[in-house]
Structure formats: structure tokens, C-alpha cells
Design a protein around this motif. Structure first.
Motif, PDB file in Angstrom:
ATOM      1  N   ILE A   1     -21.964 -60.617  81.466  1.00  0.00           N
ATOM      2  CA  ILE A   1     -21.373 -59.698  80.495  1.00  0.00           C
ATOM      3  C   ILE A   1     -20.225 -59.004  81.219  1.00  0.00           C
ATOM      4  O   ILE A   1     -20.432 -58.347  82.244  1.00  0.00           O
ATOM      5  N   ALA A   2     -19.024 -59.164  80.694  1.00  0.00           N
ATOM      6  CA  ALA A   2     -17.838 -58.595  81.327  1.00  0.00           C
ATOM      7  C   ALA A   2     -17.460 -57.282  80.657  1.00  0.00           C
ATOM      8  O   ALA A   2     -17.509 -57.163  79.429  1.00  0.00           O
ATOM      9  N   THR A   3     -17.079 -56.324  81.472  1.00  0.00           N
ATOM     10  CA  THR A   3     -16.491 -55.085  80.970  1.00  0.00           C
ATOM     11  C   THR A   3     -14.987 -55.182  81.139  1.00  0.00           C
ATOM     12  O   THR A   3     -14.492 -55.375  82.253  1.00  0.00           O
ATOM     13  N   VAL A   4     -14.285 -55.073  80.016  1.00  0.00           N
ATOM     14  CA  VAL A   4     -12.823 -55.187  80.017  1.00  0.00           C
ATOM     15  C   VAL A   4     -12.244 -53.853  79.551  1.00  0.00           C
ATOM     16  O   VAL A   4     -12.693 -53.286  78.548  1.00  0.00           O
ATOM     17  N   GLU A   5     -11.275 -53.341  80.299  1.00  0.00           N
ATOM     18  CA  GLU A   5     -10.604 -52.096  79.939  1.00  0.00           C
ATOM     19  C   GLU A   5      -9.109 -52.338  79.822  1.00  0.00           C
ATOM     20  O   GLU A   5      -8.454 -52.697  80.807  1.00  0.00           O
TER      21      GLU A   5
END
Length: 898
Positions: free
Chosen positions: A63-67
Motif C-alpha cells: 500500500i503506497a502513500t502518495v503526497e
């Protein structure tokens, strides 16, 4: 009217659609650069997106966190039972590493020669030259021109595909498959056959035990937990090697090994060094001189026969050729008897210990676990065959928790099988070119065009190669004796490489097409090479970095230039293929695509009976009803088929054949170098992760595991720099002094990136500069990476500043244009007409689903019996139903080698 890529991306949806609708004629390059009308909006959305997105890799599902369009964090999905730092740290590191290739590149002297119109491209400067960053239209134009020039002058065989494995990407859009599809639409190319992983085993085992075995499912782990008393690891390290996988690794087998240990099973490890598996399982370590496993198993067999403790009933019912093999063991053929005393001098294991091991394995319910590593050696076919023959002497093949297996260390070997179908992608199509090169013989091929060689009992001649195309494969990590390879590629006019990073293969190329990483594209994959119990969404996380394109788009644009775009894409987008792949998988029966794409994972149920499955059990129950796919239908302890081939270095039964280099013929002070798979990488992948390197490097270089005795003898302390060298090359590495490796042996993990220092040594410790390019035998032509002798000394003259393997080369941006007529795209028309004939239904299934990993093998390379031995594991991995299996098998039988 010509549009640049920037103009296309910047055009409004309405404006772009209007141009196309107005029927304006676009040049081939402009057509190739055309994007979907909403591409600019999609790109803007990706660059501004913030949120969490599911994806999946060789290292695990995430699960990637993208900002705001930037990947900031990676966490494992809940289905990953043992997340590794390769996933949580390495994926982010390499995405933004300084080794990323910023855009399409052309080597300076190659480009200047093309501009001058001469052939002085200075191939001797490959690996040293500076690079010119050019536009995509120029790079793709030069690529297409080089391909068409080569075909025009040398025929399609002059183009060679070195892209065989597809390990660069876990999804269906594997670059090697896309490359095969593109070239086959233009008349094909020469290509590799076999592989580096298990090149010897995959040819010999179908003749011996009727299945490829190295890529076959293992008995369900519960059968070991409930039945096995003794597990013998022969160079086998499941703990380390199951950290990664060809598809998506979810590490489910780790709890299985723990349960087997808790059940009271004893573990023995026959290995020159202690592995992480041994540490976790509490294995008894039996030290063995590398490349001598054959002698050990021959001697153990001799001992049991001499004590009348062999299972004659099993041998009589399930095998052929025992009498000939026994005569060899007992020395009745004029050779010395293969006694424990005889083997002790070869293996370094005391004769008493050899007897003890043989009797222990005979008295216990024993599972023999062979590794791929032991067959990557001179005469590497012999240890596999010797292990199978010893298992026949024990008589335990096909019994619950017993027998022999060669894939416990890979792909979750031991996990129960769903029997389901995994997602599959595009077909490579039929390759009309029949010229092949065994995967490990590229240097020999380049240096000896037209030379005759044998492979699998058939004679071939090497093609005359003038162009190498390398997509998704780091040849400078695979090939042995890299100094020889560097000389060999001097015979080639053009080398083209797809790469996200400045790997060795990119640095030694002429044209580099900057490819996206896995997180910059949409795709789909499955978990468990053998279990196939989950399907994972590989959703695009971020926009392509710099000026990179994904491999599908690169080949689509090349296809436009060559007039084969529709044949290549079939009018479908990448997401069309993703959806179709999912719908064809077993997961679609249980979850609709839209829900799957949101959630990121869909399960494929595993039937309860799969948890009790035992390898070879059907054969054991009724060998007449369930014969093996060997010539006799039984296990061949002696092979009349191989005997008839009359191959000088491949006897028709397992024999001790002295390796070309080993401790038995080494000079005083030399050491045997073994090169296992790395713990913190997938071969060369992740070597550019700075955080991972800090976990294992010594003074920025690769660590060399060396025994305390050898270190003291050479004045080396833990943490010192060491030079390891032989007649082929030299490397600079860092010492890790250990009591867990036997004297006379050092261990240097494969897969480091190359960087030559001021003295021509690899300053980053790439073992391939030392290893030999000799073949295993003329039967298999397989790699012999673990047959390597070298000298050692403390390094006092290392270049300052540590390794420079991760410093990008010198790059200059330049506006370079050619008139479109210069490329000669119209030459592709004749090739296209010849190559787009429709495939039969059988060919479509075979080339689409059965040849993903190692290229579309020519059915005529294998006999009917060999195909029958190969297809069980091949069909299982391809997920074919009964009707599809019959369709493909009929096709293979009709076209098999006679």
C-alpha cells in the motif's frame, strides 16, 4: 504536420481530437508520439494526487502513500506474511535514486558516427563514453533504423534478443514478452534458450524423472509436518531465496517451515557455508567442498548397497538401468569403487560421517531438498541425477513427506496449489527465426558466428549477430566472465537497451530507452508461483519520472514507425489487457473487476485436498497407469536416450567428473568462490537502494564472507578491503570474517553493479568478472558460475572514495534531428507482410501463456517425451484447463523433434 511529444501532451482534449478528426496526415513519428486525448489531464491528476494506492512487486504486495504526486511511503499489504525492507525501503529508494535515466540517450561516439554516415562508432568506448540525451522521436527513429539496417544486411537472425527472463517486472507487461511480440511481427529474431537459473537441471531431469522438477510444485508442506523426520538441504536456502518471487511474493511458506520444525523434524545442511535457513531451522552443518555433491551421493549409495540396505523392491518396480549404475558404483567398470573413503578425499567429509549420513537418511522418513545452485557448475547435471538415484536407493519417492524436490527454495515451494488460472497478457507470436543461443553462451556466440554447437542432443550453428536488443534483462549481471563479454560485444554494431536505471547493461549499450519502473504503470499479477492463490492489482502510483515511457508504449511507438501498430496492440489499451487478463483468471469467478481494482487483491480458493498432495504419489501408486514421461516410463538411473547422443562430457548415468577448477586442482593459497543469491536484492535489482546497501556493504563494497583461518593466513581483518582475482579479472570487496564458512571457500553474493577502477578491477565487487564462461556440458550448455577458483590478498591500493557504481555517467542534452527519409521506415512493409499471418488456436495459447518466462521455444527443440516431461509444470504455471492443455499438447506433439 509534425507534433512533438510536448505539443501532444500539452494539447487540449478537444484540440487533439479535432486534429485527428479533421483527417490531417501525420508522419509515422508523429503518429507514434500521439497520446490518448485525455493524456494531459491524466498526467496532471497523477502529479497532484494524494492518497493510498495498492500495488504489487517481486518483493511483496504494498500500500503506497502518495503526497502531491510523490511516493513517500510503502507499507506491506496484510496478505504479506513477512514484509522485507526490499519492499518497504527499496521500492521508494530506487524510484527516486540518482541512477534513474532521465530520458532517451544515445552514446556520444555512436551518434556522431551515425551523423557522419560512417561505421566508426567506437565500440571500445562502451561503458566509458558520455551520453547525449535526445528526444523520443530521434531515439526511436535511430532504434528503428538500426533494426531495419540489420535485417536488410544480415537478415532477421542478425537481431538478437538477450531478453529472456522477465524478472524486471512482476506483471503481464514483461518487457521480454513485448519485445518478442514486436520482433516477431517483423519476421522474428535470434534469441536465447534455456536460462541461468536452472539451465542444466531443466534439460536433464525430464529425461531422468519425467518432469522439469526445478520449476515444479513441491509436496504440500503439511505432508512434511505430519510425516517427515529428516529434511536434508543440499545447498538449499528457502529462508533467503523465498524472500522474492517471479510474480508477487507474499512469504506464506515461512509459517510452514516453522510448523515443520515445531513438529520435531531434524534438519541437515550439506553446504560449504551456514545459511539463514540453517540458523532458523537449527540445521546440523555438514561442510562439503564445492562442486563435489555428486561424489557424496554416489558414496552414500555405494554404502547402502554394500550393506544391503537399499530398497531393491522400489528399484525393480519403478526404475531402469540400476545394474549399470551399480556396476559403476562398485568399480566393476574399471573405475575405483565409490566407497566413502574414495568420496572423503574428494568432498572433505570423513568416511565415517558419509556412512552415518547414508544410514540416517535410510532409517528416517527423509525429504531431500536440492538447490538450483549445485547445478550451476561444471558437470552440473551430475549432482541432480546422483540425488535422484540415491532417492531411488532409499526407495522413498512418492511417499508422504519423503522423496526428492528441487524447488523448495523458490516461489513458496510447499504451498498448496489452487489449481487456478493466473492473469496472462499478450502473446509473443510465432518466431520464424530458428537460430538460438543458450542463455549462458552469448560471448561464445558473438566471438564465433556460425560455430556448430549441440543443445539437447541437436546440432545448431550460432547466428551472426550485429544488433542486440535488451529489454528488462541486465546481461551484465547474468553473463559470466564480463571482460570476455566486453570484448565480444565489440563485434556488434548496435546495442539497444530499455532501462529505468544506469545498470551495467545500460552503460555498455549504444541507445538507451528510458523505461518507467513498476510503480509508474498499471499492470496485474498473481501470488505464488505454484499456489496461484491470489491476484494483485498493480495500480500506477505516480507519473512517469523524468522523460521515461513504459515498455508497452515504447514498443507501440516503434510499431507505429514500422507499420505494425494494430497488429501489436490489436486496438487495445494497456488497461484493456489488464481487464481481459483478470477476466480470464480464476479470481474473476469470485470478485468483479471493479471491486478488485479498488481493493487491490482478489483470492483464488485452494481446495482442501491440495493440502495433502504428495509429489510423485500417483506414479508410486500405479506406475503402469501413471507412467513418467521418460523413455521407459520409469525413473532412469541410466539413460539409453543420453547414451545414444554420444556426448563426450555427458555420460548416460551420474558419474564423478572432476570440475575444470576446484579445490582439488587449485594452487596453494587459492580459494573456491561461491556466488549465492543476495539477501537484500533480487539479483542486481535493489543494488541502487542506498538504505539497503548500508545494511550489508563494507566500505561501500560488496561483502566477502571468509573463514577466520583464511583471513589470518592472508593478514585480513573483518572490515578490510580485499582483492579477489584470477586470470579472468579482479574485484575489490570488503571482508566479513566468519566461522560459518569452511576454510578454502569464500562467498560473494551475485548481482552487484559494475564499476571499473583505475586498475581495471570491479570496484563494487561484481563476481561475474571472475567467473568462467565454460559450459556445464554439451547437452545443456548451462552456466557454471559456481565453478570458480581465485586468489586473495588484502587490498592496499583501492581507489579513494569508495564505489562509483551508482554515479551516473556524463550526460549532455542536445537537439538532434534527422530528416524522416533518413530512417527508411518504408523498408518494414515487406517484413510486415511476411509476418502477420494468423496463429492457430493452439499457437495463441502456447505463445501467450506458456512462454512468458523463457521466450517462445521452438516446439522442434524438444522430443515428444521431453515435452511430456516439461508440460506438467508448464501447464500448471500457465493455468491451462483440460481442453487448453489438450489443444497445446496436440500442437507440441505434432511439431516436436523427431
Amino acid at each position: 504536420m509534425n507534433f512533438t511529444r510536448r505539443q501532444w501532451l500539452g494539447a487540449s482534449a478537444a484540440g487533439t481530437a479535432g486534429v485527428v478528426a479533421a483527417g490531417m496526415d501525420l508522419s509515422p513519428i508523429a503518429q507514434a508520439l500521439a497520446q490518448e486525448p485525455d493524456a494531459a489531464k491524466q498526467l496532471a491528476a497523477l502529479k497532484s494526487f494524494s492518497g493510498k494506492v495498492p500495488h504489487a512487486t517481486h518483493y511483496g504486495p504494498l500500500i503506497a502513500t502518495v503526497e502531491k504526486g510523490h511516493l513517500v511511503k510503502v507499507e506491506a499489504q496484510s496478505t504479506d506474511k513477512m514484509p522485507t525492507a526490499m519492499l518497504t525501503e527499496g521500492v521508494v529508494d530506487r524510484t527516486y535514486d540518482k541512477t534513474r535515466i532521465a530520458g532517451p540517450m544515445v552514446r556520444k561516439h555512436y551518434l556522431e558516427a551515425v551523423q557522419r554516415g560512417d561505421n566508426n562508432t567506437r565500440p571500445d568506448l562502451r561503458g566509458k563514453d558520455e551520453w547525449i540525451q535526445v528526444s523520443w522521436d530521434t531515439a526511436l527513429g535511430l532504434t528503428a533504423k538500426a533494426i531495419l539496417d540489420t535485417i536488410e544486411k544480415h537478415g532477421n537472425e542478425g537481431c538478437f534478443s538477450s531478453s529472456y527472463g522477465g524478472w524486471s517486472h512482476a506483471g503481464i507487461f514483461r518487457p521480454n514478452v513485448l519485445q518478442g511480440r514486436f520482433f516477431n511481427l517483423l519476421g522474428g529474431s535470434s534469441m536465447t534458450t534455456g536460462d541461468y537459473s536452472a539451465g542444466a537441471g531443466q534439460i536433464v531431469l525430464p529425461m531422468v524423472i519425467g518432469d522439469m522438477e526445478v520449476y515444479s510444485a513441491q509436496s504440500a508442506w503439511e505432508t512434511l509436518r505430519d510425516n517427515t523426520e529428516l529434511v536434508v538441504f543440499i545447498g538449499c536456502d528457502p529462508d533467503k531465496n523465498n524472500r522474492i518471487e517471479y510474480t508477487v511474493c507474499d512469504h506464506e511458506m515461512y509459517s510452514g517451515w516453522e510448523a515443520i520444525k515445531k513438529a520435531g523434524c531434524k534438519f541437515i545442511s550439506i553446504n560449504p557455508q551456514v545459511t539463514t535457513t540453517d540458523e532458523k531451522m537449527g540445521s546440523e552443518w555438514v561442510r562439503i567442498i564445492p562442486n563435489t555433491d555428486t561424489a557424496l551421493f554416489l558414496a552414500m549409495g555405494h554404502h547402502l548397497i554394500s550393506q544391503k540396505k537399499h530398497n531393491q523392491a522400489f528399484i525393480d518396480k519403478y526404475t531402469v538401468g540400476f545394474d549399470k549404475f551399480r556396476a559403476y558404483l562398485e568399480g566393476k567398470d574399471g573405475t575405483p569403487p565409490k566407497t566413502p573413503e574414495w568420496a572423503a578425499k574428494i568432498t572433505g567429509i570423513p568416511a565415517a560421517k558419509i556412512r552415518e549420513l547414508a544410514e540416517l537418511m535410510q532409517s528416517k522418513r527423509t525429504q531431500l531438498c536440492g538447490s538450483w545452485a549445485i547445478q550451476r557448475a561444471h558437470h552440473g547435471e551430475m549432482p541432480y541425477w546422483a540425488i535422484v538415484n540415491f532417492a531411488c536407493i532409499l526407495g522413498n519417492i512418492g511417499l508422504p513427506g519423503q522423496g526428492v524436490g528441487f524447488s523448495w527454495h523458490y516461489g513458496g515451494g510447499g504451498m498448496p496449489q489452487s489449481g487456478g488460472t493466473a492473469p496472462t497478457g499478450l502473446s509473443q507470436g510465432r518466431n520464424p527465426v530458428k537460430k538460438i543461443c543458450p542463455a549462458s553462451r552469448i560471448s561464445e556466440m558473438l566471438l564465433n558466428p556460425g560455430k556448430e554447437f549441440t543443445y539437447n542432443g541437436t546440432k545448431y550453428t550460432y547466428p551472426k549477430v550485429k544488433l542486440i536488443y535488451n529489454a528488462g534483462n541486465n546481461a551484465f549481471s547474468h553473463q559470466q566472465d564480463l571482460n570476455e563479454l566486453a570484448r565480444a560485444i565489440g563485434t556488434v554494431d548496435t546495442i539497444i537497451c530499455h532501462e529505468p536505471w544506469w545498470t551495467g547493461s545500460a552503460r555498455w549499450a549504444d541507445i538507451v530507452l528510458a523505461a518507467t519502473t513498476t510503480v509508474e504503470r498499471n499492470d496485474i499479477s498473481s501470488a505464488g508461483t505454484y499456489s496461484i492463490d491470489k491476484v494483485y492489482a498493480m495500480k500506477q502510483l505516480i507519473a512517469p519520472q523524468h522523460d521515461a515511457l513504459d515498455d508497452f508504449e515504447i514498443f507501440r511507438r516503434l510499431a507505429v514507425l514500422c507499420g505494425i501498430e494494430y497488429a501489436f496492440t490489436e486496438g487495445k489499451t494497456q488497461m484493456d489487457y489488464v481487464k481481459a487478463a483478470y477476466e480470464a483468471s480464476s479470481a474473476a469467478k469470485h470478485m468483479p473487476f471493479d471491486k478488485f481494482w479498488v481493493e487491490g487483491m482478489a483470492p483464488i480458493p485452494v481446495p482442501p485436498e491440495a493440502r495433502k498432495w504428495v509429489r510423485h504419489a500417483d506414479f508410486r501408486a500405479d506406475p503402469a497407469k501413471n507412467p513418467l514421461h521418460t523413455t521407459s516410463g520409469k525413473i532412469e538411473m541410466y539413460s539409453s536416450t543420453i547414451d545414444k547422443m554420444n556426448i563426450a562430457d555427458m555420460p548416460p548415468m551420474p558419474k564423478w567428473l572432476e570440475p575444470g577448477e576446484w579445490l582439488g586442482n587449485a594452487r596453494k593459497g587459492q580459494v573456491h568462490v561461491v556466488s549465492p543469491h543476495p539477501y537484500w536484492r533480487l539479483h542486481s535489482q535493489m543494488n541502487n537502494s542506498e538504505r539497503l546497501r548500508k545494511r550489508y556493504t563494507v566500505q561501500t563494497r560488496e561483502p566477502l564472507v571468509i573463514s577466520r583461518q583464511d583471513a589470518e593466513a592472508n593478514g585480513i581483518r573483518d572490515g578490510d578491503l580485499v582483492e579477489l582475482y584470477n586470470d579472468r579479472g579482479a574485484v575489490v570487496v570488503g571482508a566479513r570474517v566468519s566461522d560459518k564458512i569452511m576454510p578454502g571457500v569464500v562467498s560473494l553474493q551475485e548481482g552487484a553493479w559494475p564499476q571499473l577502477d583505475s586498475k581495471g578491477r570491479c570496484n563494487n565487487g561484481l563476481i561475474n568478472f571472475l567467473t568462467s564462461s565454460r559450459r556445464s556440458s554439451a547437452l545443456t550448455q548451462a552456466t557454471t558460475a559456481n565453478t570458480c577458483i581465485a586468489s586473495i590478498r588484502k587490498c592496499t591500493d583501492a581507489d579513494p572514495g569508495g564505489t562509483k557504481a551508482f554515479d551516473p555517467p556524463r550526460i549532455v542534452k542536445r537537439e538532434v534531428k534527422f530528416d524522416e527519409k533518413f530512417y527508411g521506415f518504408d523498408r518494414a512493409a515487406a517484413l510486415r507482410e511476411k509476418s502477420v499471418a494468423s496463429l492457430s488456436p493452439a499457437e495463441k495459447i502456447y505463445y501467450q501463456r506458456c512462454t512468458v518466462c523463457h521466450g517462445p521455444r521452438d516446439p522442434a527443440q524438444f522430443t515428444e517425451k521431453q515435452w511430456l516431461g516439461i508440460t506438467p509444470s508448464m501447464f500448471q504455471r500457465a493455468g491451462l484447463n483440460d481442453d487448453e492443455q489438450k489443444t497445446v499438447l496436440d500442437f507440441l506433439m505434432k511439431n516436436a523433434k523427431k
